[in-house]
Design a protein around this motif. Sequence first.
Motif, PDB file in Angstrom:
ATOM      1  N   LEU A  54      -1.501 -24.268  -0.032  1.00 27.60           N
ATOM      2  CA  LEU A  54      -1.642 -23.547  -1.297  1.00 27.60           C
ATOM      3  C   LEU A  54      -0.363 -23.603  -2.125  1.00 27.60           C
ATOM      4  CD1 LEU A  54      -3.482 -20.321  -0.062  1.00 27.60           C
ATOM      5  CD2 LEU A  54      -4.474 -22.434  -0.938  1.00 27.60           C
ATOM      6  N   PRO A  55      -0.502 -23.434  -3.449  1.00 24.99           N
ATOM      7  CA  PRO A  55       0.687 -23.402  -4.306  1.00 24.99           C
ATOM      8  C   PRO A  55       1.537 -22.179  -4.028  1.00 24.99           C
ATOM      9  CG  PRO A  55      -1.270 -22.795  -5.556  1.00 24.99           C
ATOM     10  CD  PRO A  55      -1.753 -23.299  -4.222  1.00 24.99           C
ATOM     11  N   GLY A  56       2.783 -22.228  -4.460  1.00 21.42           N
ATOM     12  CA  GLY A  56       3.740 -21.183  -4.144  1.00 21.42           C
ATOM     13  C   GLY A  56       3.435 -19.825  -4.736  1.00 21.42           C
ATOM     14  N   ASN A  57       2.584 -19.765  -5.766  1.00 19.14           N
ATOM     15  CA  ASN A  57       2.309 -18.472  -6.387  1.00 19.14           C
ATOM     16  C   ASN A  57       1.324 -17.631  -5.585  1.00 19.14           C
ATOM     17  OD1 ASN A  57       0.272 -20.418  -7.175  1.00 19.14           O
ATOM     18  ND2 ASN A  57      -0.507 -18.889  -8.601  1.00 19.14           N
ATOM     19  N   ILE A  58       0.766 -18.182  -4.513  1.00 22.51           N
ATOM     20  CA  ILE A  58      -0.116 -17.401  -3.641  1.00 22.51           C
ATOM     21  C   ILE A  58       0.736 -16.713  -2.586  1.00 22.51           C
ATOM     22  CG2 ILE A  58      -2.045 -17.495  -2.029  1.00 22.51           C
ATOM     23  CD1 ILE A  58      -2.837 -18.134  -4.884  1.00 22.51           C
ATOM     24  N   VAL A 108      -8.326 -22.015  -8.653  1.00 24.60           N
ATOM     25  CA  VAL A 108      -8.207 -23.471  -8.766  1.00 24.60           C
ATOM     26  C   VAL A 108      -8.509 -23.912 -10.200  1.00 24.60           C
ATOM     27  CG1 VAL A 108      -9.049 -25.692  -7.934  1.00 24.60           C
ATOM     28  CG2 VAL A 108      -8.919 -23.749  -6.373  1.00 24.60           C
ATOM     29  N   PRO A 109      -7.594 -24.617 -10.855  1.00 24.46           N
ATOM     30  CA  PRO A 109      -7.808 -25.062 -12.239  1.00 24.46           C
ATOM     31  C   PRO A 109      -9.046 -25.950 -12.381  1.00 24.46           C
ATOM     32  CG  PRO A 109      -5.522 -25.350 -11.587  1.00 24.46           C
ATOM     33  CD  PRO A 109      -6.290 -25.025 -10.334  1.00 24.46           C
ATOM     34  N   ARG A 113     -10.785 -29.379 -10.227  1.00 27.16           N
ATOM     35  CA  ARG A 113     -12.176 -29.496  -9.798  1.00 27.16           C
ATOM     36  C   ARG A 113     -12.816 -30.763 -10.366  1.00 27.16           C
ATOM     37  NH1 ARG A 113     -13.758 -24.768  -7.470  1.00 27.16           N
ATOM     38  NH2 ARG A 113     -12.593 -22.884  -8.022  1.00 27.16           N
ATOM     39  N   ALA A 114     -12.520 -31.066 -11.620  1.00 22.09           N
ATOM     40  CA  ALA A 114     -13.084 -32.257 -12.255  1.00 22.09           C
ATOM     41  C   ALA A 114     -12.593 -33.527 -11.557  1.00 22.09           C
ATOM     42  CB  ALA A 114     -12.712 -32.285 -13.735  1.00 22.09           C
ATOM     43  N   LYS A 115     -11.316 -33.563 -11.221  1.00 25.16           N
ATOM     44  CA  LYS A 115     -10.769 -34.723 -10.515  1.00 25.16           C
ATOM     45  C   LYS A 115     -11.416 -34.873  -9.143  1.00 25.16           C
ATOM     46  CE  LYS A 115      -6.235 -34.481 -12.784  1.00 25.16           C
ATOM     47  NZ  LYS A 115      -4.787 -34.178 -12.591  1.00 25.16           N
ATOM     48  N   ALA A 116     -11.633 -33.763  -8.472  1.00 26.63           N
ATOM     49  CA  ALA A 116     -12.263 -33.807  -7.153  1.00 26.63           C
ATOM     50  C   ALA A 116     -13.664 -34.386  -7.252  1.00 26.63           C
ATOM     51  CB  ALA A 116     -12.303 -32.413  -6.546  1.00 26.63           C
ATOM     52  N   ARG A 117     -14.409 -33.973  -8.268  1.00 28.93           N
ATOM     53  CA  ARG A 117     -15.768 -34.489  -8.438  1.00 28.93           C
ATOM     54  C   ARG A 117     -15.764 -35.991  -8.716  1.00 28.93           C
ATOM     55  NH1 ARG A 117     -16.556 -29.450 -11.072  1.00 28.93           N
ATOM     56  NH2 ARG A 117     -16.118 -30.383 -13.106  1.00 28.93           N
ATOM     57  N   SER A 118     -14.782 -36.448  -9.496  1.00 30.37           N
ATOM     58  CA  SER A 118     -14.727 -37.885  -9.803  1.00 30.37           C
ATOM     59  C   SER A 118     -14.428 -38.704  -8.548  1.00 30.37           C
ATOM     60  CB  SER A 118     -13.664 -38.154 -10.875  1.00 30.37           C
ATOM     61  OG  SER A 118     -12.349 -37.911 -10.383  1.00 30.37           O
ATOM     62  N   LEU A 154      -5.417 -36.467  -4.637  1.00 25.81           N
ATOM     63  CA  LEU A 154      -5.782 -35.940  -3.324  1.00 25.81           C
ATOM     64  C   LEU A 154      -4.903 -34.759  -2.936  1.00 25.81           C
ATOM     65  CD1 LEU A 154      -6.434 -39.266  -1.362  1.00 25.81           C
ATOM     66  CD2 LEU A 154      -8.135 -37.622  -2.196  1.00 25.81           C
ATOM     67  N   THR A 155      -3.632 -34.836  -3.316  1.00 25.02           N
ATOM     68  CA  THR A 155      -2.727 -33.727  -3.034  1.00 25.02           C
ATOM     69  C   THR A 155      -3.171 -32.471  -3.780  1.00 25.02           C
ATOM     70  OG1 THR A 155      -0.840 -35.212  -2.662  1.00 25.02           O
ATOM     71  CG2 THR A 155      -0.339 -32.907  -3.205  1.00 25.02           C
ATOM     72  N   GLU A 156      -3.526 -32.640  -5.055  1.00 29.08           N
ATOM     73  CA  GLU A 156      -4.022 -31.510  -5.841  1.00 29.08           C
ATOM     74  C   GLU A 156      -5.347 -30.994  -5.295  1.00 29.08           C
ATOM     75  OE1 GLU A 156      -4.022 -33.325  -9.862  1.00 29.08           O
ATOM     76  OE2 GLU A 156      -2.896 -31.540 -10.417  1.00 29.08           O
TER      77      GLU A 156
END
Length: 265
Positions: A54-58, A108-109, A113-118, A154-156
Amino acid sequence: MTTKMQTVEVDDQDQVTLLWKEYKTTKSSDARDRLIVNYSPLVKYVAGRVASGLPGNIDPSDLVSYGIFGLIDAIDKFDPERAIKFETYAIARIKGAIIDELRAIDWVPRSVRAKARSVEKAIVKLEAKLLRSPSDEELAAELGITPKDLGDILTETRRLGIAALDEILASSERGDSGTLGDSIPDKATGPVLVFENEETKQLLAQAVNRLGDREKMVLALYYYESFTLAEIGQVLGVTESRVCQIHTKAVMQLRLRLNDFDSQN
């Protein structure tokens, strides 16, 4: 080298057994509280593994708070008479509670999500065409990007897969105790665990076998041997970031295959 989960330490295991009997018989709040304290290290363990992606803000302490609800749920629903360790049962519940809370805050931005779907669409297309798992280079070419750009995606995208494979097996009541480790042969596995949720586990095992050797190794070391991503990187001779990418791609492929099976039934 391996960072293993710390098992719950107790002065007298017989006392814990008696505590379980007391709680299941009387529903005593005192007995439940003592069980929560006894098994609380499980929450910290699961929260730590989730937090690593997770990102650092969590705030990790928030994850622990979410996980406590999962532990309480596990204690309430666990049957000590079943041939399964409480720790195995509870981990899926704890992780599920953490994931549910993270989803509720929708952190999650949309762009991720859009990149994951692609990427998922490209994987489906290439697997149908190649009849095998596509390489990173083939996947990047299909998306019209460089392998480095694919790695960044993939990292995102790993943020979307924080529940990873355990969630696939623990998303329903019939999958209470499922983990990827349960789908990997283990000489110590008893007959109850072997046959419980057999169909789902067989499907997952078949899907894992279709992955490349490196992806299978990452999944086995991470889920079954409890290696950290950094430790897996040392084994493979790559960076922790690269292991994260391999893991994410493998999880996406497995999710797609299992979802495809569900849609056909």
